[in-house]
Design an enzyme around this catalytic site. Structure first.
Site, PDB file in Angstrom:
ATOM      1  N   TRP A 151       9.937  21.632 -31.025  1.00 29.18           N
ATOM      2  CA  TRP A 151      10.205  22.643 -32.041  1.00 29.18           C
ATOM      3  C   TRP A 151       9.494  23.973 -31.784  1.00 29.18           C
ATOM      4  O   TRP A 151       9.775  24.956 -32.448  1.00 29.18           O
ATOM      5  CB  TRP A 151       9.769  22.120 -33.432  1.00 29.18           C
ATOM      6  N   ASN A 152       8.552  24.006 -30.858  1.00 32.23           N
ATOM      7  CA  ASN A 152       7.679  25.192 -30.834  1.00 32.23           C
ATOM      8  C   ASN A 152       8.352  26.450 -30.268  1.00 32.23           C
ATOM      9  O   ASN A 152       8.057  27.560 -30.688  1.00 32.23           O
ATOM     10  CB  ASN A 152       6.359  24.889 -30.108  1.00 32.23           C
ATOM     11  N   LYS A 175      19.492  17.127 -28.109  1.00 31.71           N
ATOM     12  CA  LYS A 175      18.896  16.609 -29.340  1.00 31.71           C
ATOM     13  C   LYS A 175      17.730  17.539 -29.667  1.00 31.71           C
ATOM     14  O   LYS A 175      16.654  17.441 -29.097  1.00 31.71           O
ATOM     15  CB  LYS A 175      18.398  15.181 -29.097  1.00 31.71           C
ATOM     16  N   PRO A 176      17.959  18.496 -30.585  1.00 33.37           N
ATOM     17  CA  PRO A 176      16.865  19.410 -30.934  1.00 33.37           C
ATOM     18  C   PRO A 176      15.796  18.674 -31.732  1.00 33.37           C
ATOM     19  O   PRO A 176      16.061  17.589 -32.266  1.00 33.37           O
ATOM     20  CB  PRO A 176      17.545  20.475 -31.799  1.00 33.37           C
ATOM     21  N   GLY A 226       8.127  17.745 -24.701  1.00 33.66           N
ATOM     22  CA  GLY A 226       7.448  17.345 -25.928  1.00 33.66           C
ATOM     23  C   GLY A 226       6.060  16.824 -25.627  1.00 33.66           C
ATOM     24  O   GLY A 226       5.467  17.161 -24.596  1.00 33.66           O
ATOM     25  N   GLU A 248       8.381  17.475 -19.371  1.00 37.80           N
ATOM     26  CA  GLU A 248       7.571  18.686 -19.596  1.00 37.80           C
ATOM     27  C   GLU A 248       6.700  18.386 -20.810  1.00 37.80           C
ATOM     28  O   GLU A 248       7.173  18.436 -21.943  1.00 37.80           O
ATOM     29  CB  GLU A 248       8.474  19.895 -19.865  1.00 37.80           C
ATOM     30  N   LEU A 249       5.435  18.069 -20.567  1.00 37.76           N
ATOM     31  CA  LEU A 249       4.589  17.537 -21.639  1.00 37.76           C
ATOM     32  C   LEU A 249       3.481  18.519 -22.024  1.00 37.76           C
ATOM     33  O   LEU A 249       3.504  19.684 -21.656  1.00 37.76           O
ATOM     34  CB  LEU A 249       4.027  16.180 -21.212  1.00 37.76           C
ATOM     35  N   CYS A 282       2.709  25.325 -25.354  1.00 29.01           N
ATOM     36  CA  CYS A 282       2.266  24.334 -24.361  1.00 29.01           C
ATOM     37  C   CYS A 282       1.319  24.965 -23.346  1.00 29.01           C
ATOM     38  O   CYS A 282       0.315  24.347 -22.984  1.00 29.01           O
ATOM     39  CB  CYS A 282       3.473  23.716 -23.668  1.00 29.01           C
ATOM     40  N   GLU A 376      -5.199  17.654 -26.332  1.00 29.15           N
ATOM     41  CA  GLU A 376      -4.504  18.929 -26.519  1.00 29.15           C
ATOM     42  C   GLU A 376      -4.728  19.373 -27.969  1.00 29.15           C
ATOM     43  O   GLU A 376      -4.539  18.581 -28.893  1.00 29.15           O
ATOM     44  CB  GLU A 376      -3.002  18.760 -26.266  1.00 29.15           C
TER      45      GLU A 376
HETATM   46  P1  NAD Z   1       7.326  15.313 -29.802  1.00 23.82           P
HETATM   47  O1  NAD Z   1       6.976  14.499 -28.608  1.00 23.82           O
HETATM   48  O2  NAD Z   1       6.858  14.859 -31.115  1.00 23.82           O
HETATM   49  O3  NAD Z   1       8.927  15.473 -29.932  1.00 23.82           O
HETATM   50  C1  NAD Z   1       9.698  16.051 -28.916  1.00 23.82           C
HETATM   51  C2  NAD Z   1      11.138  15.581 -29.068  1.00 23.82           C
HETATM   52  O4  NAD Z   1      11.204  14.194 -28.775  1.00 23.82           O
HETATM   53  C3  NAD Z   1      11.718  15.732 -30.467  1.00 23.82           C
HETATM   54  O5  NAD Z   1      13.050  16.163 -30.366  1.00 23.82           O
HETATM   55  C4  NAD Z   1      11.645  14.325 -31.036  1.00 23.82           C
HETATM   56  O6  NAD Z   1      12.598  14.061 -32.043  1.00 23.82           O
HETATM   57  C5  NAD Z   1      11.932  13.504 -29.800  1.00 23.82           C
HETATM   58  N1  NAD Z   1      11.436  12.122 -29.821  1.00 23.82           N
HETATM   59  C6  NAD Z   1      10.403  11.625 -30.516  1.00 23.82           C
HETATM   60  N2  NAD Z   1      10.239  10.307 -30.223  1.00 23.82           N
HETATM   61  C7  NAD Z   1      11.185   9.986 -29.315  1.00 23.82           C
HETATM   62  C8  NAD Z   1      11.518   8.801 -28.615  1.00 23.82           C
HETATM   63  N3  NAD Z   1      10.844   7.666 -28.784  1.00 23.82           N
HETATM   64  N4  NAD Z   1      12.543   8.836 -27.734  1.00 23.82           N
HETATM   65  C9  NAD Z   1      13.227   9.981 -27.522  1.00 23.82           C
HETATM   66  N5  NAD Z   1      12.963  11.141 -28.168  1.00 23.82           N
HETATM   67  C10 NAD Z   1      11.951  11.143 -29.053  1.00 23.82           C
HETATM   68  O7  NAD Z   1       6.823  16.790 -29.479  1.00 23.82           O
HETATM   69  P2  NAD Z   1       6.809  18.059 -30.435  1.00 23.82           P
HETATM   70  O8  NAD Z   1       5.784  17.858 -31.478  1.00 23.82           O
HETATM   71  O9  NAD Z   1       8.198  18.363 -30.846  1.00 23.82           O
HETATM   72  O10 NAD Z   1       6.352  19.212 -29.432  1.00 23.82           O
HETATM   73  C11 NAD Z   1       5.023  19.575 -29.205  1.00 23.82           C
HETATM   74  C12 NAD Z   1       4.561  19.037 -27.876  1.00 23.82           C
HETATM   75  O11 NAD Z   1       5.442  19.439 -26.845  1.00 23.82           O
HETATM   76  C13 NAD Z   1       3.189  19.554 -27.472  1.00 23.82           C
HETATM   77  O12 NAD Z   1       2.456  18.517 -26.877  1.00 23.82           O
HETATM   78  C14 NAD Z   1       3.510  20.620 -26.440  1.00 23.82           C
HETATM   79  O13 NAD Z   1       2.474  20.900 -25.537  1.00 23.82           O
HETATM   80  C15 NAD Z   1       4.692  20.004 -25.775  1.00 23.82           C
HETATM   81  N6  NAD Z   1       5.490  21.027 -25.115  1.00 23.82           N
HETATM   82  C16 NAD Z   1       5.525  21.037 -23.755  1.00 23.82           C
HETATM   83  C17 NAD Z   1       6.235  22.026 -23.109  1.00 23.82           C
HETATM   84  C18 NAD Z   1       6.301  22.093 -21.609  1.00 23.82           C
HETATM   85  O14 NAD Z   1       7.149  22.821 -21.117  1.00 23.82           O
HETATM   86  N7  NAD Z   1       5.462  21.398 -20.870  1.00 23.82           N
HETATM   87  C19 NAD Z   1       6.925  22.988 -23.854  1.00 23.82           C
HETATM   88  C20 NAD Z   1       6.857  22.931 -25.232  1.00 23.82           C
HETATM   89  C21 NAD Z   1       6.149  21.946 -25.855  1.00 23.82           C
END
Ligand code: NAD
Length: 525
Positions: A151-152, A175-176, A226, A248-249, A282, A376
Site C-alpha cells: 500500500w505504501n 492484487k492491490p 511487501g 521485493e521485501l 522500503c 524494519e
Molecule cells: P504485506 O506483506 O502485509 O502485504 C503485501 C501484499 O501481500 C498485500 O497485497 C497483501 O494483501 C498480500 N498478502 C498478505 N498475505 C499474503 C499471503 N499469505 N499470500 C499472498 N499475498 C498476501 O506488506 P505491506 O504492509 O502491504 O507493505 C509494507 C512492506 O512492504 C514493508 O516491509 C516494505 O518495506 C515492503 N516494501 C518493499 C518494497 C520493495 O520494493 N522492496 C516496496 C514497497 C514496500
C-alpha cells in the site's frame, strides 16, 4: 467471475470486503467486495485466453498502448494523485510524485531502447565445433503474471511491474493491497482507456486470501512486493509449486555519514528520505551511522530539521501525515518503547496534531540489541549511531538481516565509492537517498532478507520473460563428430579434438587436430 480491468468483481461468495479509509480521519470512503478463489480462477482463465492474441500483436503496437497509458495518466493526474493521497494519507505533492515516477516508467517501457531487449537475437555458435550452429534467442512471455502489491506506493510500484509485463506480451492479475484498492483499480481503468484489451488485465480486490489465490490458482510467475514475513510465505507457496517469483521485501537501510560530508545538505537529504511518506518507504534510510568526528555537530542540525517538519493531519499543509492504519502505529510504538526501555534517548521530536499521527522522532544512544536497529521500522523514527571510522560504519551497516539499499554521504567521491562497494545491499545511493527506487532505468531489489530478483529497468523487463533458445544445424546432412558409435580409437581422437581446441601452443594444437581427424571418418553405427 472477476471483473476485468478497472472494476470490482460483480459477484462471488462473501470473502472479507476490503475498505479504503482516509488515514487522517479513519473515515471509510469505499468498500469493495473481495475476490474469492473462484473469482481469481475465472480471471486467470480469461486472461490466459486473451494472452496469445496480445503476444501476437506486434511489439511496437504493445508499446503504443503503454505510451497511451502515459498520456491517459497525465490527463487524469490530479484525480489519481488525490486517490493515492486519500488512501495512503500522504501529502498531495508526494502523491503527485508517485504519478510522475509512473509517467517516467511508462515512457521508459515504451521506448525503443527497451524494446530492443525483447527482439530476438541471432548469432553463430562461439566455439569452432559450434560454427555450424545458427542460434536464435527469443524472449517469450510467461503467460499470466500475478502481481501482489503493498500500500505504501500503491500506484507506482504496481505500475512499474505491470507495464514491462504487458509490453513483454503477458497478461496480468493484480492484487492491490487491501488498503489501497481504488489506486489499483485506477491502474486497470487507465490501461483499458489506453486500449489494452479488457480481458488481459484483471484487478482483484482482496486481502491475503486473494493474494494467496493468485499463487494457488496457477499464475505462471509471481511478483510480490511487501513485508519480509509475507514474502517468506509467498516464497514457500511458490517453491512448493515451482512457480518462479520475484520478492521485493522490506529493508533497514543504513545512511552512512562520513566526516567530510556537507552536514546541512546531508541532514536535508536524510530527513526527507526518512520522513517523506511518513517513513513508510522500503528504501528510506532507517539507521543513520555518523562518523564520531562530526557526530556532535551533526546531531543538532538533524534535530532542528526533525522539529521543523510540519507533521499534521491537515493534508494540504502537511509535510508528513499519519501512518496508514492504527496497527502500523501500534507496531512502531512497540519498537519505540523497546528502544527507550533499553536506554535510547529522544534527541528530537516533531509536532503531531492527532493521536494516530506518530511524531517524527530522532533517537540517540541506540544499541544493536534494540528492535529499531534489528527490525524494519516502517514509520517516522530515525535512530542515530556514532561510529569510529569507515570500517565500523560498513560493519554496522552490514550487521542487519536486510540488504535492500543504503546511502553514503561524503565530500569525497572515491571514499564514498569505496564504502559503497563494501555494503551488502541491492543498491547504494551517494549523497541522496530513496530515489533509486523511482528511477525507471535502474534495477531495484535487495539481498539477504530484502528479497531476490529485480524490478525496474531492463532487469525488471527480463524478469517478465523466459528466454528461449533455438539452435539450428546449418549442415543437416553432415553427422556430428561426437555421435555414436564410440569405437576403439574414439576416445583418443576425441582427446585430439580437446587438444586442438585448448592445447598449449600451435604445435600441440595442430597435432591434436591431426589426431582428431579420425572422429570424422568413423562409420555409421
Ligand atoms: P504485506 O506483506 O502485509 O502485504 C503485501 C501484499 O501481500 C498485500 O497485497 C497483501 O494483501 C498480500 N498478502 C498478505 N498475505 C499474503 C499471503 N499469505 N499470500 C499472498 N499475498 C498476501 O506488506 P505491506 O504492509 O502491504 O507493505 C509494507 C512492506 O512492504 C514493508 O516491509 C516494505 O518495506 C515492503 N516494501 C518493499 C518494497 C520493495 O520494493 N522492496 C516496496 C514497497 C514496500
Amino acid at each position: 467471475m472477476a471483473a476485468p480491468v478497472g472494476a470490482a468483481p460483480a459477484s462471488g461468495p462473501a470473502a472479507h470486503p476490503v475498505e479504503s479509509r482516509d488515514p487522517a480521519t479513519g473515515e471509510v470512503w469505499r468498500r469493495f467486495p473481495a475476490a474469492t478463489s473462484a473469482d481469481v480462477a475465472a480471471a486467470l482463465a480469461t486472461a490466459r485466453r486473451a494472452q496469445p492474441a496480445w503476444f501476437g500483436t506486434p511489439l511496437r503496437d504493445r508499446a503504443r498502448r503503454i505510451e497511451a497509458f502515459r498520456r491517459a495518466l497525465y490527463a487524469r493526474r490530479d484525480e489519481v494523485a488525490r486517490t493515492i493521497s486519500r488512501e495512503c494519507g500522504k501529502p498531495p505533492v508526494e502523491a503527485l510524485g508517485e504519478v510522475l515516477v509512473t509517467l517516467d516508467f511508462a515512457r521508459y517501457y515504451a521506448s525503443r531502447r527497451v524494446l530492443r531487449v525483447l527482439r530476438p537475437a541471432h548469432f553463430t555458435g562461439a566455439t569452432p565445433p559450434m560454427w555450424r550452429k545458427r542460434v536464435r534467442i527469443s524472449q517469450e512471455p510467461f503467460g499470466v503474471i500475478g502481481v501482489i502489491s503493498p500500500w505504501n506506493y500503491p500506484f507506482m510500484l504496481a505500475s512499474a511491474i505491470l507495464l514491462p509485463a504487458l509490453v513483454a506480451g503477458n497478461a496480468v492479475l493484480l492484487k492491490p493491497s487491501e488498503f489501497t484498492t481504488q489506486s489499483g483499480l485506477l491502474i486497470g481503468e487507465l490501461l483499458r482507456e489506453a486500449g489494452v484489451p479488457a480481458n488481459l488485465v484483471h484487478v482483484l480486490p482482496g486481502d491475503r486470501v486473494a493474494g494467496a489465490a493468485l499463487i494457488e490458482q496457477g499464475c505462471d510467475k509471481i511478483f510480490f512486493t511487501g513485508s519480509e514475513a509475507t514474502g517468506r510465505k509467498v516464497a514457500a507457496e511458490c517453491g512448493a509449486r515451482l512457480v518462479p517469483c520475484v520478492l521485493e521485501l522490506g529493508g533497514s537501510d543504513a545512511a552512512i555519514v562520513l566526516d567530510d560530508a556537507d552536514l546541512e545538505h546531508t541532514a536535508d537529504g536524510i530527513v526527507w528520505g526518512r520522513f517523506s511518506n511518513s517513513g513508510q518507504t522500503c528504501v528510506a534510510p532507517k539507521r543513520v551511522l555518523v562518523h564520531q568526528a562530526v557526530y556532535d555537530r551533526f546531531m543538532p542540525v538533524l534535530a532542528a530539521r526533525v522539529r521543523a517538519l510540519n507533521a499534521t493531519t491537515a493534508r494540504d499543509a502537511s509535510e508528513m501525515g499519519p501512518l496508514i492504519r492504527p496497527e502500523q502505529t501500534a507496531r512502531l510504538r512497540g519498537q519505540y518503547d523497546d528502544a527507550l526501555a533499553r536506554g535510547a534517548e529522544v534527541a528530537a521530536a516533531g509536532p503531531s496534531d492527532a493521536e494516530h499521527l506518530f511524531p517524527p522522532t530522532l533517537l540517540a544512544g541506540v544499541t544493536p540489541d534494540m528492535r529499531v536497529l534489528r527490525e524494519e521500522t516502517f514509520g517516522p523514527i530515525l535512530p542515530v549511531v556514532r561510529v569510529r571510522d569507515d570500517d565500523e560504519a560498513v560493519a554496522r551497516a552490514n550487521d542487519s538481516a536486510y540488504g535492500l539499499s543504503a546511502s553514503v554521504w561524503s565530500g569525497s567521491r572515491s571514499r564514498a565509492l569505496a564504502v559503497a562497494a563494501r555494503l551488502d545491499a541491492g543498491s547504494v545511493v551517494i549523497n541522496d537517498s530513496v530515489i533509486v527506487a523511482g528511477m525507471s532505468d535502474v534495477p531495484h531489489g535487495g539481498v539477504k532478507a530484502s528479497g531476490s530478483g529485480r524490478a525496474h529497468g531492463v532487469w525488471g523487463l527480463l524478469e517478465c520473460v523466459r528466454t528461449k533458445t533455438v539452435v539450428e544445424e546449418r549442415l543437416p546432412r553432415m553427422r556430428q563428430a561426437w555421435w555414436f558409435p564410440y569405437g576403439a580409437g574414439t576416445r583418443d581422437a576425441f582427446d585430439g579434438a580437446v587438444a586442438a581446441l585448448h592445447g598449449r601452443g600451435l604445435f600441440e594444437r595442430l597435432r591434436g587436430l591431426w589426431r582428431a581427424r579420425a572422429l570424422l571418418r568413423r562409420p555409421r553405427s
